[in-house]
Design a protein around this motif. Structure first.
Motif, PDB file in Angstrom:
ATOM      1  N   UNK A  89       0.774  -1.020   0.003  1.00  0.00           N
ATOM      2  CA  UNK A  89       0.017   0.127  -0.062  1.00  0.00           C
ATOM      3  C   UNK A  89       0.702   1.048   0.060  1.00  0.00           C
ATOM      4  N   UNK A  90       0.554   2.021  -0.756  1.00  0.00           N
ATOM      5  CA  UNK A  90       1.214   3.427  -0.781  1.00  0.00           C
ATOM      6  C   UNK A  90       0.307   4.460  -0.591  1.00  0.00           C
ATOM      7  N   UNK A  91       0.520   5.523   0.443  1.00  0.00           N
ATOM      8  CA  UNK A  91      -0.131   6.649   0.835  1.00  0.00           C
ATOM      9  C   UNK A  91       0.640   7.875   0.539  1.00  0.00           C
ATOM     10  N   UNK A  92      -0.107   8.472  -0.666  1.00  0.00           N
ATOM     11  CA  UNK A  92       0.716   9.276  -1.579  1.00  0.00           C
ATOM     12  C   UNK A  92      -0.012  10.652  -1.191  1.00  0.00           C
ATOM     13  N   UNK A  93       1.030  11.850  -0.790  1.00  0.00           N
ATOM     14  CA  UNK A  93       0.550  13.127  -0.510  1.00  0.00           C
ATOM     15  C   UNK A  93       0.043  13.782  -1.876  1.00  0.00           C
ATOM     16  N   UNK A  94      -0.974  14.608  -1.808  1.00  0.00           N
ATOM     17  CA  UNK A  94      -1.753  15.207  -2.945  1.00  0.00           C
ATOM     18  C   UNK A  94      -1.550  16.586  -2.675  1.00  0.00           C
ATOM     19  N   UNK A  95      -1.397  17.740  -3.658  1.00  0.00           N
ATOM     20  CA  UNK A  95      -0.940  19.013  -3.488  1.00  0.00           C
ATOM     21  C   UNK A  95      -2.368  19.718  -3.287  1.00  0.00           C
ATOM     22  N   UNK A  96      -3.319  19.279  -3.734  1.00  0.00           N
ATOM     23  CA  UNK A  96      -4.821  20.121  -3.610  1.00  0.00           C
ATOM     24  C   UNK A  96      -5.947  18.699  -3.677  1.00  0.00           C
ATOM     25  N   UNK A  97      -7.071  19.195  -3.356  1.00  0.00           N
ATOM     26  CA  UNK A  97      -8.224  18.558  -3.566  1.00  0.00           C
ATOM     27  C   UNK A  97      -8.507  18.096  -5.017  1.00  0.00           C
TER      28      UNK A  97
END
Length: 445
Positions: A89-97
Motif C-alpha cells: 500500500x502506498x499513501x501518496x501526498x496530493x497537493x490539492x483536492x
C-alpha cells in the motif's frame, strides 16, 4: 512534473471543468436521474467472493496534509495494512483536492490512485461527473467516514477587535463596509461543494451574510491557507487542522469557531475508492477498511495522541511543527483571541461515537446543501445516488470480521434528526422542509 501533483489542463482553479458553464454542469447532472443515473454511476462493487483470499495486495491511496488523514498514515506507519495482508500500500501526498480528483479519475493503472482520504461530497460529484472534464463520471464508493468534527473557520487579525464567533452579524457589517470602500473581501475554502465550502457558507448565511453576493469565495489548498492569509489574500477561511492552529501560532489570525460548534459531531472526511477497484478486489477492499478501522481506534486513544502528532508532523507527511498539531488533536483549543477550551466536546473523533460509520443520512445532508448552493439540481434522485455510492454494507462486513462490538455498530443507516447551532433542523426524511427553512440559498432547477 511529479505524477501525484499533475493537474488536468481542462480544469479551472475552482475545481470545475473549464469547457462549460455551471449551468451546463447542472443540466448534465440533472439528467442523471432514475435509470439514466444507474448507467452513469455503474453498478456498485458486489462483495461476492466466498473465500478470504486477497485478490491483490496493492493499493495507491491519496491524502491531503490534514489531521483527519491520520488514520491512513497511521495504518501504514504502524503496520495495520500489512497486518491485514495489504503489504503493498502506498499513501501518496496530493497537493490539492483538485489533484486528488484528477488522480482518482486517472486510476492507478494510468499513474493515478485507487482511493483517497477525501471530502465527503467529492465521491458523489465524481460519480455524477459534476467536477470532471467533459462531465464524464468516475464511479466511486464511500467505504467509511474517517472522522467527525475537527475543522475550523479562522478570521484575519484585521477583525480581532470584533471577536468574531458563531455570531457573524458584526463581521457581516464590516465586510460590507470594506466592500463598499472598493476593497476586495474574500472567503477561502478548499474545494467547491466540499465540506469546508459547506461549513463556511452555513456559518456566514446564518448571520445574514450572503456567501454568493456579499463576499468573493476562492479555492485555496489546505497547506497554503496560512501563507495566503499572511499576505492579505483573504478575510476568513475554512480548513481542517493543523492549519487553523498554525495561523494562531504565527499570530496572523484567530479561530472564530470550530465546525463542531456549528454542528456537533458532524461528518467530515471519508475514505473512498474507485468502484472498479472495489468490484475487482472485494476482499482487499475489506482488508483496507479493517486496517483503517484499527488505525482509527489507535488515533482516538488519548494515550497515543502525542505519537500520532509526531508521526504526522514529519517531513514525509505534513512537514510542520508538532506543536501545530498536538493540542487540538487532544481537544485543547487556543482560539487565538483570548478564548481557550480544554477537553473540548468538539474534539476530532476518529472512531468513538460511530465516527467511522458512513451514515447515509449524512451523505443526504451534503447532497442537500450542494442543492442549496446550486451545485446540484433539485431533480437529482438523491436516494438512487446514495444507494450507488455509499457502501456502508462493506463497513459492516469489515467490522464483523474485525470483531467490533455490537454496541459500536449502528443499527440504522440514519443517525436521525440533526440540529445546528442556529436552531435549524435537518430531518433526513424531510430534506425539502430543511431547504425551505433556510433564508439564504441559490437553488437552481
Amino acid at each position: 512534473m511529479d505524477k501525484q501533483t499533475r493537474h488536468a489542463t481542462d480544469i479551472d482553479h475552482e475545481g470545475q471543468p473549464a469547457s462549460g458553464s455551471r449551468r451546463q454542469f447542472i443540466r448534465t447532472t440533472g439528467a442523471l436521474t432514475g435509470a439514466a443515473m444507474a448507467g452513469a454511476l455503474g453498478a456498485p462493487g458486489i462483495v461476492k467472493a466466498e473465500s478470504t483470499t486477497l485478490e491483490t495486495k496493492v493499493a495507491k491511496l491519496g491524502f491531503i496534509a490534514l489531521s483527519d488523514a491520520a488514520p491512513l498514515i497511521v495504518a501504514l506507519e504502524k503496520g495495520y495494512f500489512a497486518k491485514h495482508g495489504m503489504t503493498d500500500v502506498e499513501v501518496l501526498k496530493q497537493s490539492s483536492w483538485g489533484t486528488t480528483r484528477d488522480n482518482l479519475v486517472l486510476g492507478s493503472k494510468a499513474s493515478g490512485i485507487d482511493g483517497a482520504h477525501i471530502l465527503t461530497p467529492m465521491p458523489y460529484l465524481l460519480s455524477l461527473g459534476t467536477i470532471t472534464a467533459n462531465n464524464v463520471p468516475t464511479p466511486m464508493s464511500i467505504l467509511m467516514r474517517l472522522n467527525t468534527n475537527g475543522q475550523g473557520i479562522s478570521v484575519s487579525n484585521e477583525y480581532k477587535d470584533l471577536n468574531v464567533t458563531l455570531d457573524t452579524r458584526n463581521f457581516g457589517r464590516e465586510i460590507l463596509k470594506k466592500k463598499a470602500s472598493g476593497k476586495p473581501v474574500t472567503a477561502a475554502m478548499t474545494f467547491p461543494g466540499g465540506t469546508h465550502d459547506m461549513w463556511i457558507r452555513y456559518w456566514m448565511a446564518a448571520g445574514a451574510i450572503n456567501p454568493v453576493s456579499d463576499i468573493s469565495t476562492i479555492v485555496v489548498p489546505p497547506p497554503q491557507m496560512v501563507a495566503n492569509m499572511k499576505v492579505g489574500n483573504m478575510d476568513c477561511f475554512c480548513v481542517g487542522e493543523p492549519w487553523n492552529l498554525q495561523l494562531v501560532n504565527q499570530n496572523i489570525g484567530y479561530t472564530a469557531v470550530t465546525t463542531g460548534e456549528i454542528w456537533k459531531d458532524h461528518p467530515e472526511k471519508s475514505f473512498a475508492m474507485r468502484s472498479d477497484y472495489v468490484s475487482a478486489n472485494p476482499n482487499a477492499t475489506k482488508a483496507l477498511v479493517k486496517a483503517i478501522m484499527e488505525a482509527q481506534m489507535f488515533c482516538d486513544d488519548m494515550a497515543n495522541k502525542e505519537e500520532v502528532a509526531k508521526i504526522c508532523s514529519s517531513r514525509k507527511w505534513f512537514n510542520c511543527p508538532v506543536t501545530d498539531i498536538v493540542d487540538r488533536l487532544k481537544g485543547n483549543i487556543n482560539f487565538g483571541n483570548g478564548r481557550t477550551v480544554e477537553n473540548s466536546p468538539h474534539i476530532m473523533k476518529y472512531w468513538k461515537d460511530a465516527a467511522s460509520y458512513p451514515f447515509q443520512s449524512h451523505d443526504l445532508w451534503f447532497l442537500t446543501e450542494n442543492q442549496r448552493w446550486g451545485y446540484l439540481p433539485m431533480k437529482l434522485d438523491t436516494a438512487a445516488v446514495i444507494k450507488k455510492v455509499n457502501r456502508e454494507d462493506i463497513w459492516r462486513k469489515a467490522a464483523a470480521e474485525l470483531g467490533v462490538a455490537a454496541k459500536d455498530i449502528p443499527k440504522s443507516t440514519s443517525r436521525g434528526v440533526e440540529k445546528f447551532f442556529d436552531g435549524k433542523v435537518f430531518d433526513p426524511a424531510k430534506p425539502k422542509a430543511y431547504l425551505d427553512s433556510l433564508a439564504i440559498k441559490t437553488i437552481k432547477a
